[in-house]
Design a protein around this motif. Structure first.
Motif, PDB file in Angstrom:
ATOM      1  N   VAL A  45     -23.002 -10.167  16.566  1.00  5.37           N
ATOM      2  CA  VAL A  45     -21.492  -9.950  15.705  1.00  5.37           C
ATOM      3  C   VAL A  45     -21.909  -9.454  14.432  1.00  5.37           C
ATOM      4  O   VAL A  45     -21.291  -8.649  13.860  1.00  5.37           O
ATOM      5  N   PHE A  46     -22.843 -10.117  13.741  1.00  8.08           N
ATOM      6  CA  PHE A  46     -23.388  -9.768  12.307  1.00  8.08           C
ATOM      7  C   PHE A  46     -23.585  -8.375  12.452  1.00  8.08           C
ATOM      8  O   PHE A  46     -23.331  -7.539  11.593  1.00  8.08           O
ATOM      9  N   GLU A  47     -24.550  -7.834  13.193  1.00  9.85           N
ATOM     10  CA  GLU A  47     -24.876  -6.552  13.299  1.00  9.85           C
ATOM     11  C   GLU A  47     -23.942  -5.358  13.760  1.00  9.85           C
ATOM     12  O   GLU A  47     -23.759  -4.470  12.971  1.00  9.85           O
ATOM     13  N   ARG A  48     -23.182  -5.823  14.528  1.00  6.60           N
ATOM     14  CA  ARG A  48     -21.674  -4.820  14.727  1.00  6.60           C
ATOM     15  C   ARG A  48     -20.766  -4.649  13.365  1.00  6.60           C
ATOM     16  O   ARG A  48     -20.147  -3.730  13.412  1.00  6.60           O
ATOM     17  N   ASN A  49     -21.139  -5.612  12.637  1.00  6.12           N
ATOM     18  CA  ASN A  49     -20.309  -5.659  11.353  1.00  6.12           C
ATOM     19  C   ASN A  49     -21.246  -5.136  10.181  1.00  6.12           C
ATOM     20  O   ASN A  49     -20.777  -5.280   9.025  1.00  6.12           O
ATOM     21  N   GLY A  50     -22.301  -4.596  10.253  1.00 10.82           N
ATOM     22  CA  GLY A  50     -23.177  -4.046   9.341  1.00 10.82           C
ATOM     23  C   GLY A  50     -23.785  -4.991   8.407  1.00 10.82           C
ATOM     24  O   GLY A  50     -24.051  -4.880   7.368  1.00 10.82           O
ATOM     25  N   GLN A  51     -24.032  -6.282   8.807  1.00  9.01           N
ATOM     26  CA  GLN A  51     -24.851  -7.309   8.262  1.00  9.01           C
ATOM     27  C   GLN A  51     -25.775  -8.060   9.191  1.00  9.01           C
ATOM     28  O   GLN A  51     -25.905  -7.921  10.283  1.00  9.01           O
ATOM     29  N   CYS A  52     -26.643  -8.990   8.471  1.00 11.56           N
ATOM     30  CA  CYS A  52     -27.641  -9.615   9.031  1.00 11.56           C
ATOM     31  C   CYS A  52     -27.313 -11.106   9.077  1.00 11.56           C
ATOM     32  O   CYS A  52     -26.802 -11.661   8.319  1.00 11.56           O
ATOM     33  N   GLU A  59     -24.036 -17.147   3.802  1.00 12.36           N
ATOM     34  CA  GLU A  59     -23.451 -17.588   2.530  1.00 12.36           C
ATOM     35  C   GLU A  59     -22.412 -16.291   2.202  1.00 12.36           C
ATOM     36  O   GLU A  59     -21.259 -16.905   1.748  1.00 12.36           O
ATOM     37  N   GLY A  60     -22.482 -15.199   2.678  1.00  8.13           N
ATOM     38  CA  GLY A  60     -21.612 -14.079   2.531  1.00  8.13           C
ATOM     39  C   GLY A  60     -20.110 -14.498   3.254  1.00  8.13           C
ATOM     40  O   GLY A  60     -18.881 -14.330   3.057  1.00  8.13           O
ATOM     41  N   VAL A  61     -20.533 -15.211   4.694  1.00  7.56           N
ATOM     42  CA  VAL A  61     -19.432 -15.616   5.345  1.00  7.56           C
ATOM     43  C   VAL A  61     -18.698 -16.656   4.786  1.00  7.56           C
ATOM     44  O   VAL A  61     -17.359 -16.869   4.609  1.00  7.56           O
ATOM     45  N   ALA A  62     -19.459 -17.766   4.060  1.00  6.88           N
ATOM     46  CA  ALA A  62     -18.856 -19.054   3.455  1.00  6.88           C
ATOM     47  C   ALA A  62     -18.154 -18.447   2.348  1.00  6.88           C
ATOM     48  O   ALA A  62     -16.926 -19.050   2.124  1.00  6.88           O
ATOM     49  N   ARG A  63     -18.625 -17.601   1.640  1.00  9.12           N
ATOM     50  CA  ARG A  63     -17.795 -17.066   0.301  1.00  9.12           C
ATOM     51  C   ARG A  63     -16.373 -16.301   0.714  1.00  9.12           C
ATOM     52  O   ARG A  63     -15.585 -16.626   0.151  1.00  9.12           O
ATOM     53  N   SER A  64     -16.565 -15.686   2.150  1.00  8.23           N
ATOM     54  CA  SER A  64     -15.463 -15.086   2.688  1.00  8.23           C
ATOM     55  C   SER A  64     -14.273 -16.241   3.087  1.00  8.23           C
ATOM     56  O   SER A  64     -13.149 -16.121   2.634  1.00  8.23           O
ATOM     57  N   VAL A  65     -14.998 -17.302   3.406  1.00  9.60           N
ATOM     58  CA  VAL A  65     -13.860 -18.662   3.796  1.00  9.60           C
ATOM     59  C   VAL A  65     -13.286 -18.819   2.494  1.00  9.60           C
ATOM     60  O   VAL A  65     -12.096 -19.101   2.559  1.00  9.60           O
ATOM     61  N   VAL A  66     -13.820 -18.936   1.673  1.00 11.98           N
ATOM     62  CA  VAL A  66     -13.145 -19.603   0.424  1.00 11.98           C
ATOM     63  C   VAL A  66     -12.470 -18.861  -0.316  1.00 11.98           C
ATOM     64  O   VAL A  66     -11.221 -19.009  -0.717  1.00 11.98           O
ATOM     65  N   ARG A  67     -12.611 -17.408  -0.476  1.00 14.76           N
ATOM     66  CA  ARG A  67     -12.117 -16.325  -0.926  1.00 14.76           C
ATOM     67  C   ARG A  67     -10.639 -16.149  -0.185  1.00 14.76           C
ATOM     68  O   ARG A  67      -9.629 -15.950  -0.947  1.00 14.76           O
ATOM     69  N   ASN A  68     -10.889 -15.957   0.984  1.00 15.94           N
ATOM     70  CA  ASN A  68      -9.782 -15.628   2.002  1.00 15.94           C
ATOM     71  C   ASN A  68      -8.994 -16.693   2.652  1.00 15.94           C
ATOM     72  O   ASN A  68      -7.864 -16.248   3.201  1.00 15.94           O
ATOM     73  N   ASP A  80     -27.141 -22.583  -1.475  1.00 17.65           N
ATOM     74  CA  ASP A  80     -28.876 -22.419  -1.776  1.00 17.65           C
ATOM     75  C   ASP A  80     -29.234 -21.889  -0.449  1.00 17.65           C
ATOM     76  O   ASP A  80     -30.185 -22.483   0.134  1.00 17.65           O
ATOM     77  N   PRO A  81     -29.091 -20.831  -0.035  1.00 19.99           N
ATOM     78  CA  PRO A  81     -29.590 -20.251   1.146  1.00 19.99           C
ATOM     79  C   PRO A  81     -31.012 -19.763   1.078  1.00 19.99           C
ATOM     80  O   PRO A  81     -31.429 -19.530   0.147  1.00 19.99           O
ATOM     81  N   GLU A  82     -31.703 -19.517   2.048  1.00 17.69           N
ATOM     82  CA  GLU A  82     -33.111 -18.939   2.244  1.00 17.69           C
ATOM     83  C   GLU A  82     -32.694 -17.845   3.629  1.00 17.69           C
ATOM     84  O   GLU A  82     -31.976 -17.892   4.210  1.00 17.69           O
ATOM     85  N   GLY A  83     -33.852 -17.217   3.839  1.00 21.35           N
ATOM     86  CA  GLY A  83     -33.922 -16.210   4.801  1.00 21.35           C
ATOM     87  C   GLY A  83     -33.465 -16.799   6.209  1.00 21.35           C
ATOM     88  O   GLY A  83     -32.925 -16.392   7.068  1.00 21.35           O
ATOM     89  N   SER A  84     -34.217 -18.185   6.309  1.00 21.32           N
ATOM     90  CA  SER A  84     -33.969 -18.802   7.600  1.00 21.32           C
ATOM     91  C   SER A  84     -33.215 -20.017   7.801  1.00 21.32           C
ATOM     92  O   SER A  84     -33.137 -20.397   8.754  1.00 21.32           O
ATOM     93  N   ASP A 121     -16.931  -9.773   0.651  1.00 20.62           N
ATOM     94  CA  ASP A 121     -17.556  -8.946  -0.186  1.00 20.62           C
ATOM     95  C   ASP A 121     -19.094  -8.630   0.288  1.00 20.62           C
ATOM     96  O   ASP A 121     -19.873  -9.496   0.463  1.00 20.62           O
ATOM     97  N   PRO A 122     -19.186  -7.207   0.542  1.00 22.24           N
ATOM     98  CA  PRO A 122     -20.681  -6.871   1.374  1.00 22.24           C
ATOM     99  C   PRO A 122     -21.749  -7.265   0.013  1.00 22.24           C
ATOM    100  O   PRO A 122     -22.846  -7.400   0.782  1.00 22.24           O
ATOM    101  N   ASN A 123     -21.389  -7.348  -1.148  1.00 17.90           N
ATOM    102  CA  ASN A 123     -22.489  -7.664  -2.157  1.00 17.90           C
ATOM    103  C   ASN A 123     -22.854  -9.059  -1.887  1.00 17.90           C
ATOM    104  O   ASN A 123     -24.032  -9.308  -2.350  1.00 17.90           O
ATOM    105  N   GLU A 124     -22.134  -9.752  -1.345  1.00 19.52           N
ATOM    106  CA  GLU A 124     -22.517 -11.239  -1.150  1.00 19.52           C
ATOM    107  C   GLU A 124     -23.105 -11.544  -0.029  1.00 19.52           C
ATOM    108  O   GLU A 124     -23.436 -12.842   0.552  1.00 19.52           O
ATOM    109  N   PHE A 125     -23.750 -10.668   0.702  1.00 22.30           N
ATOM    110  CA  PHE A 125     -24.322 -10.985   2.209  1.00 22.30           C
ATOM    111  C   PHE A 125     -25.808 -10.522   1.994  1.00 22.30           C
ATOM    112  O   PHE A 125     -26.485 -10.578   3.031  1.00 22.30           O
ATOM    113  N   ASP A 126     -26.426 -10.396   0.853  1.00 21.01           N
ATOM    114  CA  ASP A 126     -27.727 -10.052   0.604  1.00 21.01           C
ATOM    115  C   ASP A 126     -28.624 -11.562   0.369  1.00 21.01           C
ATOM    116  O   ASP A 126     -28.452 -11.897  -0.320  1.00 21.01           O
TER     117      ASP A 126
END
Length: 126
Positions: A45-52, A59-68, A80-84, A121-126
């Motif tokens: 699902v992440f990959e089909r939508n251009g994210q990892c 964190e990007g998903v969580a920020r989307s939840v809060v914003r939208n 406080d996310p990490e890669g894993s 926000d795509p910038n919040e998924f990095d």
């Protein structure tokens, strides 16, 4: 195991695969943790939508939840996310539980997860 009251409270079931817990070392400090990031269906699902599907992606998903979907949760916890793993933490257990319920639903519902990724926000998924 679910412990309902007291320091060290841990709930591994209500928000599964996320875990909600109170710190053993800092009573009154709570965390919401997702470490099951390698689920192939969710990764797709992440990959089909251009994210990892890593901690920063969630964190990007969580920020989307809060914003939208839940603006009342803004500024009530930190990330406080990490890669894993994904972690949200703070002193407001009700806010973290509300976030946990939505993220749990998104983990199990491909359409909801895709919508949260697309409206984030795509910038919040990095």
């Amino acid at each position: 195991m679910v412990t309902l009251y007291g320091p060290g409270m841990t709930d591994r079931e209500t928000y599964a695969p996320l875990m909600f817990f109170e710190s053993d070392h800092t009573p009154g400090s709570y965390s919401l943790l997702l470490s099951d990031l390698a689920d192939p269906r969710v990764m797709a699902v992440f990959e089909r939508n251009g994210q990892c599907s890593h901690g920063y992606g969630w964190e990007g998903v969580a920020r989307s939840v809060v914003r939208n979907r839940a603006p009342e949760l803004a500024d009530r916890f930190r990330y406080d996310p990490e890669g894993s793993m994904f972690v949200a933490y703070g002193t407001d257990p009700d806010a973290l539980r509300a976030l946990g319920a939505i993220l749990r639903d998104a983990f199990h519902d491909d359409d909801l997860l895709a919508d949260l990724i697309r409206t984030g926000d795509p910038n919040e998924f990095d």
